[in-house]
Design an enzyme around this catalytic site. Structure first.
Site, PDB file in Angstrom:
ATOM      1  N   TYR A  14       0.856  -1.186   0.000  1.00  0.00           N
ATOM      2  CA  TYR A  14       0.000   0.000   0.000  1.00  0.00           C
ATOM      3  C   TYR A  14       0.891   1.234   0.000  1.00  0.00           C
ATOM      4  O   TYR A  14       2.098   1.134   0.194  1.00  0.00           O
ATOM      5  CB  TYR A  14      -0.912  -0.003   1.236  1.00  0.00           C
ATOM      6  N   SER A 258       3.473   5.103  12.994  1.00  0.00           N
ATOM      7  CA  SER A 258       3.075   3.690  12.913  1.00  0.00           C
ATOM      8  C   SER A 258       3.172   3.136  11.497  1.00  0.00           C
ATOM      9  O   SER A 258       3.016   3.841  10.516  1.00  0.00           O
ATOM     10  CB  SER A 258       1.629   3.603  13.386  1.00  0.00           C
ATOM     11  N   LYS A 259       3.412   1.839  11.446  1.00  0.00           N
ATOM     12  CA  LYS A 259       3.455   1.186  10.151  1.00  0.00           C
ATOM     13  C   LYS A 259       2.161   0.427   9.910  1.00  0.00           C
ATOM     14  O   LYS A 259       1.981  -0.175   8.869  1.00  0.00           O
ATOM     15  CB  LYS A 259       4.626   0.191  10.121  1.00  0.00           C
ATOM     16  N   ARG A 260       1.275   0.443  10.891  1.00  0.00           N
ATOM     17  CA  ARG A 260       0.044  -0.332  10.691  1.00  0.00           C
ATOM     18  C   ARG A 260      -0.765   0.266   9.553  1.00  0.00           C
ATOM     19  O   ARG A 260      -1.056   1.457   9.538  1.00  0.00           O
ATOM     20  CB  ARG A 260      -0.784  -0.352  11.967  1.00  0.00           C
TER      21      ARG A 260
END
Ligand code: GLU
Length: 489
Positions: A14, A258-260
């Site tokens: 993404y 964050s990498k979420r």
């Protein structure tokens, strides 16, 4: 020198909001200087490859208006719009990288290495135990030409490694100034892997050179790779581009963002109802603000004002409240007609079919309070389903139950007696009600507060005139009636 920039993501799933900023800055510089921006997919790490990632990345870039100016025409699976330009794809250029790696071997700047991963693992472990830097021990550097040829013709698995030169390496970063490292700190980098794919370091240098990239603008996490690239440029005899490493993006507690995926994927922001122009404006200001007293910039203003030398070195905090505010500002700038087109997909996705006239009226009265397009889904319910609320809310602060009851009945009577033409224009509804209040010696709050609560069920909402206009005569009367019943019981 003609300005050529690139955005070079790896297709790992993404588009991260931080990568959107990287991409944007590359676009801004190219557009400002009348240059060219291109997109390159760096998919040489097959273990990290995610199928479908390129298509989704492209569609997101097109959605936010950052399409490449150069590249192959899109065909087949990845067409976003006919005639669109696509990305250069590294996995389609493999023979090229091998040719360049072999040229370094030929000049003695690189060498074949046949060491197995087991050997390299045990070497690393020994070094770790001995508290030594973990580096390749150059065992294969001493192989004779004959032995190397024999092992190559026997198809023995191998890589090509850079023979790290002695000395030190410096480069000028457009944001951070001069950066120098000792070459001895760098391992003999693998350039070509045993699967026939180049590593990032080789591919990025070969491609940036062949694609005549003048400026490499990328995230701070690539600073430590840059000396390796500078060494490769030197060994190939090529000029290096200008490097600019952008500051990190941080959470409000100053930790790395964050990498979420749900929190940072651009496609998720779009799907939650953030407008592309708000996202662009917001990420542009993460690390750079052309004017101290301005927050809202169109892409053209950003293009004009962009200046690499004004980018901050320190991390930029990602402030969601600011993004929400900005999005609200952009929503407010839309005409009701434009907003209808924008909110429609959200209603469709939620499976709600609403008459277009009602959507348009809701958009036009709710616009100043909306922060995200997705809010439309709950908003339409407020106009189609009788609101439930505590009847006490109907009582204005300077009034009592009887006042509220009298006001609601009075408004209902007045609206019923009016020429239905007033429902065509919110201004006419307002004028008529104000005239009624004045003619009867009433107080605005006493009449308009209960009316607004009866129509919306909320203490904060559009004005009662706007609510009545959006709901229409029939629904307005129904809600006044229901409020009368609620407060009388
Ligand atoms: N492929 C790298 C990435 O995934 C690009 C780094 C660069 O721009 O050189 O971000």
């Amino acid at each position: 020198m003609s300005i050529r920039t690139r955005f070079a993501p790896s297709p790992t799933g993404y588009l991260h909001i931080g990568s959107l900023r990287t991409c944007l800055y590359n676009v801004l510089l190219a557009r400002q200087q009348g240059g060219t921006f291109l997109l390159r997919i760096e998919d040489t790490d097959r273990e990290r490859y995610v199928p479908g990632a390129v298509e989704s990345l492209l569609s997101t870039l097109f959605r936010v208006g950052l399409a490449p100016d150069e590249g192959p025409k899109l065909e087949g699976g990845v067409v976003v719009q006919s005639g669109d330009l696509g990305p250069y794809i590294q996995s389609e250029r493999l023979p090229l990288y091998l040719e360049y790696a072999e040229s370094l071997v030929a000049q003695g700047s690189a060498y074949y290495c046949f060491c197995s991963s087991e050997r390299l693992d045990s070497l690393r472990k020994q070094q770790e135990i001995a508290k030594l830097p973990t580096k390749y021990d150059r065992r294969c550097l001493s192989l004779s030409k004959e032995e190397t040829s024999l092992r190559l013709s026997a198809n023995e698995p191998h890589v090509i490694r850079l023979r790290m030169p002695d000395g030190e390496t410096s480069f000028d970063d457009a944001i951070r100034g001069q950066i120098t490292i000792q070459n001895a700190e760098i391992d003999d980098q693998v350039l070509m892997k045993s699967d026939g794919f180049p590593t990032y370091h080789l591919a990025v240098v070969v491609d940036d050179h062949l694609m005549k990239i003048s400026h490499v603008i990328r995230g701070e996490e690539w600073i430590s790779s840059t000396p390796k690239h500078v060494i490769l440029y030197r060994l190939f005899g090529w000029d290096a581009p200008v490097f600019a490493h952008l500051p990190l993006i941080l959470n409000p507690d100053k930790s790395k963002l964050s990498k979420r995926q749900g929190d940072v994927a651009v496609e998720d922001f779009l799907d939650k109802g953030y407008l592309p122009e708000a996202l662009i404006n917001f990420v542009a200001l993460l690390g750079f603000n052309p004017k101290a007293d301005q927050e809202l910039y169109s892409i053209n203003e950003l293009t004009e004002a962009f200046d690499l030398s004004k980018i901050n070195k320190s991390g930029a905090v990602f402030d969601t409240a600011k993004l929400d505010w900005m999005n609200g500002q952009y929503i407010m700038k839309k005409t009701p007609e434009e907003l209808v087109g924008l909110v429609m997909p959200f209603l469709e996705r939620a499976g709600k079919s609403v008459e277009p006239m009602l959507i348009k009226r809701i958009c036009s009265v709710e616009r100043p309070r909306m922060t995200r397009l997705s809010e439309i889904v709950d908003l339409v319910d407020g106009y189609r389903v009788l609101p439930t609320f505590d009847p006490q809310l109907l009582i204005w602060k300077k009034a009592d139950v009887n006042d509220a009851l009298r006001s609601l009945k009075g408004v209902r009577g007045h609206l019923t007696s009016m020429d239905p033409k007033i429902w065509e224009d919110v201004g006419l509804i307002e004028a008529s009600l104000k005239e009624y209040i004045e003619a009867n010696g009433l107080q605005n709050g006493n009449v308009l507060w209960p009316m607004r609560v009866a129509l919306s069920g909320r203490s904060s909402s559009p004005s009662p005139f706007e609510l009545a206009w959006a709901l229409g005569l029939e629904e307005t009367l129904r809600r006044l009636e229901s409020a009368v019943n609620a407060i009388s019981s």
